[in-house]
Write a protein that holds these residues in place. Structure first.
Motif, PDB file in Angstrom:
ATOM      1  N   LYS A 204      -4.886  -2.591   5.034  1.00 15.18           N
ATOM      2  CA  LYS A 204      -5.148  -1.284   4.452  1.00 15.18           C
ATOM      3  C   LYS A 204      -4.896  -0.143   5.430  1.00 15.18           C
ATOM      4  N   CYS A 205      -4.915  -0.414   6.712  1.00 17.75           N
ATOM      5  CA  CYS A 205      -4.660   0.621   7.711  1.00 17.75           C
ATOM      6  C   CYS A 205      -3.163   0.938   7.748  1.00 17.75           C
ATOM      7  N   CYS A 206      -2.821   2.209   7.561  1.00 15.41           N
ATOM      8  CA  CYS A 206      -1.411   2.613   7.510  1.00 15.41           C
ATOM      9  C   CYS A 206      -0.712   2.329   8.832  1.00 15.41           C
TER      10      CYS A 206
ATOM     11  N   ARG B 211       4.100   7.443   2.620  1.00 19.37           N
ATOM     12  CA  ARG B 211       4.945   6.276   2.838  1.00 19.37           C
ATOM     13  C   ARG B 211       4.253   5.054   2.256  1.00 19.37           C
ATOM     14  N   ASP B 212       5.067   4.080   1.847  1.00 20.72           N
ATOM     15  CA  ASP B 212       4.483   2.810   1.428  1.00 20.72           C
ATOM     16  C   ASP B 212       4.789   1.758   2.490  1.00 20.72           C
ATOM     17  N   TYR B 213       3.967   0.737   2.540  1.00 24.09           N
ATOM     18  CA  TYR B 213       4.127  -0.315   3.541  1.00 24.09           C
ATOM     19  C   TYR B 213       3.450  -1.569   3.021  1.00 24.09           C
TER      20      TYR B 213
ATOM     21  N   TYR C  41       1.772   3.848   9.992  1.00 22.55           N
ATOM     22  CA  TYR C  41       2.409   5.043  10.542  1.00 22.55           C
ATOM     23  C   TYR C  41       1.408   6.067  11.074  1.00 22.55           C
TER      24      TYR C  41
ATOM     25  N   THR D  21      -5.293   5.493   1.668  1.00 20.12           N
ATOM     26  CA  THR D  21      -4.320   4.484   1.268  1.00 20.12           C
ATOM     27  C   THR D  21      -4.804   3.785   0.006  1.00 20.12           C
TER      28      THR D  21
ATOM     29  N   CYS E  91       0.364   5.298   1.432  1.00 21.45           N
ATOM     30  CA  CYS E  91      -0.477   6.208   2.211  1.00 21.45           C
ATOM     31  C   CYS E  91      -0.211   7.633   1.751  1.00 21.45           C
TER      32      CYS E  91
ATOM     33  N   TYR F  22       0.817  -1.203   0.000  1.00 25.82           N
ATOM     34  CA  TYR F  22       0.000   0.000   0.000  1.00 25.82           C
ATOM     35  C   TYR F  22       0.858   1.263   0.000  1.00 25.82           C
TER      36      TYR F  22
ATOM     37  N   THR G 145      -7.064   4.940   6.974  1.00 22.73           N
ATOM     38  CA  THR G 145      -7.601   3.897   6.097  1.00 22.73           C
ATOM     39  C   THR G 145      -8.246   4.466   4.841  1.00 22.73           C
TER      40      THR G 145
END
Length: 466
Positions: free
Chosen positions: A122-124, A116-118, A126, A133, A111, A109, A130
């Motif tokens: 779906k919930c970031c 930032r990507d992670y 950092y 994202t 955000c 994902y 939600t």
């Protein structure tokens, strides 16, 4: 009469020693027997249930099977033990769909709130957002059609990857006046952390967690330092394992209560937000390596629907050659390729660095040439290797190159790709996958400024990537 047995996790060898199914290799050579009835067992591997033994019914005696303590009787089924509070909480968590024990998670994902990507839900990780994202694949329509996630746990995929590791840890061994390829102990140091990571994740997700499983995991965790060379960085979950193990005395690893508590501590720490952030940072780097390979291959295959891929390994005669030697010699090797007779039509190189105690520092290469003749690969591989050995390293280098054209990728391998042969292009994709897979488990630690992998484009000197 159809006989059914409970899952058997412990067997014994022919000399009476007890063994756990979790501690055996994928293809054990020894024979194992049931500790109850003495009949022969077979090791069974599954994705969901892990490893366990099954009776070899064709080789077993019916009269002794009927007396086996593991036999299930329709009229007398085994009592179902109530779940412990810990196991019940685990089960409820899984039912809610909140299981994040996987490697690496569900999706990649980005955000927009914190830019930032992670990897995960779906919930970031950092900012907990939600709504802003989105999946990376939805943002980038040009995403390469090669799986950038780590390999799944299917037995077929694991065995094929371990075959790559086996071939990549071969080294010429002199014995009784003859030279033959031998598999070095570096294979064990690479396969053990890879399997151990999967087993740790499975143990944390087990419902219920059994003492046998906890003892087996902890026994292997205590040896993780021996399995991985000090020149590698471990996956964050294995780092946490090693830190927890260090808090216990060695003899405590035989205590069921200690081992059960340790696995539970791992679970609690694994769910923590700080650990999930460490995990996503670790995975981001691994994804970047594989994405670089995928994107680069896609661009090359669009420009050159027909090409020859030459696999090569560049190393040194002396395994204790200094770490700084390879980053000095390798750029020299790349810079000189387009000027070598017979290599002027080179179009690109993807490379990945590796290390083994026996082999020392070496580089795995995939070199690409536009060609329609399937027999050119081995000749090109030999020329590339001799240029490294004789010119670049002035006799100090060593290389490995197959002298036959291949249809299925075998390390290091030569493959010819034609537009009507999608299967061979898939083999090139597999080669890139195998080269970058260890980056998700036990990554090579290099000095600052040095890269584990890279790509070079020789169409224009200004396009070169490092």
């Amino acid at each position: 009469m159809l006989m059914q047995f409970t899952k058997i996790t412990t067997g014994c060898t022919e000399d009476g020693c007890t063994v756990s199914a979790d501690d055996l290799s994928l293809n054990p050579q020894a024979r194992y027997h049931c500790i109850s009835c003495g009949n022969p067992l077979r090791l069974h591997l599954t994705h969901k249930a892990g490893r366990y033994f099954e009776h070899d019914l064709e080789q077993s005696a019916t009269e002794t099977l009927e007396t086996c303590a593991f036999l299930l009787s329709p009229s007398n089924p085994p009592p179902v033990k109530p779940l412990t509070p810990f196991a019940q909480a685990l089960q409820e968590n899984i039912q809610r769909g909140n299981d994040t024990l996987g490697l690496p998670g569900l999706q990649h994902y980005f955000c927009a709130m914190c830019e930032r990507d992670y990897h995960g839900k779906k919930c970031c990780l950092y900012c907990d957002d939600t709504h802003y994202t989105t999946e990376i694949s939805n943002r980038d329509a040009e995403m390469v059609a090669i799986g950038t996630a780590p390999l799944s746990l299917s037995v077929a995929e694991q065995n094929r990857y371990f075959e790559h590791l086996t071939l990549s840890t071969l080294i010429p061994v002199a014995e009784q006046g003859a030279t033959h390829p031998g598999v070095t102990h570096d294979l064990d140091r690479l396969t053990e952390p890879y399997l151990l990571l999967q087993n740790v994740l499975s143990a944390m997700a087990a419902t219920p967690l059994t003492p046998t499983m906890a003892l087996s995991i902890c026994s292997r965790l205590s040896r993780v330092g021996e399995a991985v060379d000090e020149g590698r960085r471990l996956h964050p979950t294995l780092q946490r394992c090693a830190a927890l193990i260090g808090q216990y005395q060695e003899d405590a690893m035989n205590n069921e209560t200690v081992c059960m508590n340790l696995i539970r501590s791992l679970l609690g720490g694994h769910k923590a937000k700080t650990h999930q952030q460490m995990l996503t940072h670790w995975l981001r780097e691994g994804y970047q390596h594989r994405s670089l390979a995928c994107q680069w291959l896609t661009g090359l295959s669009v420009r050159y629907p027909s090409f020859v891929m030459v696999g090569l390994e560049l190393a040194y005669q002396q395994s204790d050659t200094q770490l700084a030697r390879l980053p000095q010699d390798f750029p020299h090797f790349l810079d000189g390729l387009p000027s070598q007779d017979g290599l002027t039509h080179i179009k690109g190189v993807f490379w990945h660095r590796e290390y083994g105690r026996v082999k020392g520092h070496f580089a795995q290469l995939l070199v690409f040439f536009p060609a329609d003749q399937p027999d050119t690969g081995p000749a090109l591989a030999k020329q590339l290797g001799e240029y490294w050995q004789q010119t670049v390293t002035q006799g100090r280098g060593r290389y490995v190159a197959n002298d036959v054209e291949q249809k299925v990728y075998r390390y290091p391998g030569c493959l010819s790709v034609l537009p009507q042969r999608k299967d061979t292009l898939d083999e090139v994709k597999w080669a890139l996958t195998a080269m970058t897979e260890m980056d998700f488990c036990a990554r090579l630690a290099l000095p600052e400024g040095e890269s584990v992998c890279g790509a070079a484009n020789f169409e224009k000197i200004d396009d070169r990537l490092e």
